[in-house]
Motif scaffolding. Sequence first.
Motif, PDB file in Angstrom:
ATOM      1  N   UNK A  43      -1.369  16.665  -6.368  1.00 53.83           N
ATOM      2  CA  UNK A  43      -1.499  15.374  -5.686  1.00 53.83           C
ATOM      3  C   UNK A  43      -1.180  15.421  -4.148  1.00 53.83           C
ATOM      4  N   UNK A  44      -2.134  15.661  -3.313  1.00 61.53           N
ATOM      5  CA  UNK A  44      -2.694  15.180  -2.949  1.00 61.53           C
ATOM      6  C   UNK A  44      -3.693  14.230  -2.655  1.00 61.53           C
ATOM      7  N   UNK A  45      -4.775  15.111  -3.972  1.00 56.53           N
ATOM      8  CA  UNK A  45      -5.770  13.940  -4.360  1.00 56.53           C
ATOM      9  C   UNK A  45      -5.119  12.597  -4.955  1.00 56.53           C
ATOM     10  N   UNK A  46      -4.636  12.515  -5.411  1.00 50.05           N
ATOM     11  CA  UNK A  46      -3.152  11.614  -5.972  1.00 50.05           C
ATOM     12  C   UNK A  46      -3.349  10.935  -4.506  1.00 50.05           C
ATOM     13  N   UNK A  47      -3.435  11.035  -3.355  1.00 50.94           N
ATOM     14  CA  UNK A  47      -2.407  10.215  -2.156  1.00 50.94           C
ATOM     15  C   UNK A  47      -3.899   9.966  -1.850  1.00 50.94           C
ATOM     16  N   UNK A  48      -4.894  10.780  -2.281  1.00 48.90           N
ATOM     17  CA  UNK A  48      -5.718  10.158  -1.519  1.00 48.90           C
ATOM     18  C   UNK A  48      -6.833   8.739  -2.718  1.00 48.90           C
ATOM     19  N   UNK A  49      -6.194   9.060  -3.848  1.00 48.85           N
ATOM     20  CA  UNK A  49      -7.357   8.241  -4.698  1.00 48.85           C
ATOM     21  C   UNK A  49      -6.258   6.483  -4.809  1.00 48.85           C
ATOM     22  N   UNK A  50      -4.711   6.544  -4.031  1.00 47.09           N
ATOM     23  CA  UNK A  50      -4.209   5.658  -3.591  1.00 47.09           C
ATOM     24  C   UNK A  50      -4.156   4.882  -2.734  1.00 47.09           C
ATOM     25  N   UNK A  51      -4.907   5.852  -1.931  1.00 43.04           N
ATOM     26  CA  UNK A  51      -5.117   5.125  -0.238  1.00 43.04           C
ATOM     27  C   UNK A  51      -6.602   4.566  -0.931  1.00 43.04           C
ATOM     28  N   UNK A  52      -7.568   4.353  -1.305  1.00 44.64           N
ATOM     29  CA  UNK A  52      -8.826   3.984  -1.855  1.00 44.64           C
ATOM     30  C   UNK A  52      -8.842   2.878  -2.415  1.00 44.64           C
ATOM     31  N   UNK A  53      -7.564   3.260  -3.882  1.00 40.73           N
ATOM     32  CA  UNK A  53      -6.622   1.505  -4.006  1.00 40.73           C
ATOM     33  C   UNK A  53      -6.360   0.607  -3.688  1.00 40.73           C
ATOM     34  N   UNK A  54      -5.632   1.175  -2.529  1.00 39.10           N
ATOM     35  CA  UNK A  54      -5.269   0.330  -1.403  1.00 39.10           C
ATOM     36  C   UNK A  54      -5.767  -0.066  -0.630  1.00 39.10           C
ATOM     37  N   UNK A  74       1.109  -1.298  -0.160  1.00 43.75           N
ATOM     38  CA  UNK A  74       0.365  -0.110   0.562  1.00 43.75           C
ATOM     39  C   UNK A  74       1.092   1.163  -0.271  1.00 43.75           C
ATOM     40  N   UNK A  75       1.917   1.002   0.551  1.00 44.07           N
ATOM     41  CA  UNK A  75       3.018   2.481   0.470  1.00 44.07           C
ATOM     42  C   UNK A  75       3.373   2.604  -0.679  1.00 44.07           C
ATOM     43  N   UNK A  76       3.974   1.825  -1.134  1.00 43.43           N
ATOM     44  CA  UNK A  76       4.418   1.626  -2.742  1.00 43.43           C
ATOM     45  C   UNK A  76       3.429   2.110  -3.504  1.00 43.43           C
ATOM     46  N   UNK A  77       2.953   1.703  -3.444  1.00 47.87           N
ATOM     47  CA  UNK A  77       1.364   2.042  -4.120  1.00 47.87           C
ATOM     48  C   UNK A  77       0.857   3.885  -3.965  1.00 47.87           C
ATOM     49  N   UNK A  78       0.718   4.112  -2.919  1.00 45.14           N
ATOM     50  CA  UNK A  78       0.935   5.219  -2.758  1.00 45.14           C
ATOM     51  C   UNK A  78       2.119   6.099  -3.049  1.00 45.14           C
TER      52      UNK A  78
END
Length: 144
Positions: A59-70, A22-26
Motif C-alpha cells: 500500500x505504501x508503494x502504491x502511495x509512492x506510485x500515485x505521488x509520481x503519477x500526480x 492528486x489527493x483523489x488519485x492517491x
Amino acid sequence: MQQRRLLEVWGDTVDGRHLLGAIGLGVGIAVPVYLIAEWGFDRLTGGDALGRSYALVIGLAACVIAAVVAANLFKPKRVVTIGESANGSRAEAMDAIEAELGPLGDPDDLPPAALAEVKELGLYDDLAAQHRKNRLAAAEGGER
C-alpha cells in the motif's frame, strides 16, 4: 479566463483543484491496492500479522506510485524569474550579516576548499568588496 485558486503547499504553489485531484488519485490508487493486497495475503498466510505488514508495504508503494503519477499530471504553478538581482542587495545582506555576527573577514584567508566553494558560488567578489569596504571604514575611523 477564470482565475485560478492558487495555494502554497510545502513551499510550492499549486492549483487547489489539482491538489484535490492528486489527493483523489492517491486515495483511488493506494486504498484499493492495499485492500487487494491485504485480502491476498490474508488468503495466503491465514490472516497473521506478517501478511498485514506485507500488505501495508505494498500500500505504501502504491502511495509512492500515485505521488509520481500526480506529480507528472499536475505540475507546480510557480513563477521563476531569471535575471539580475537588485543592485546592492548582496551588499545589504552582507551588512546585515555583519551587524549580527561581526566582520566577515578576508575571503583569501579561507581554507583552500572553502575558498574554492566561495568562488564556485560566485560570492568571492562580493566578500572581497565587503572586506575592502570594512578596511576603508576602519582606516577612515582611525584618521579621525
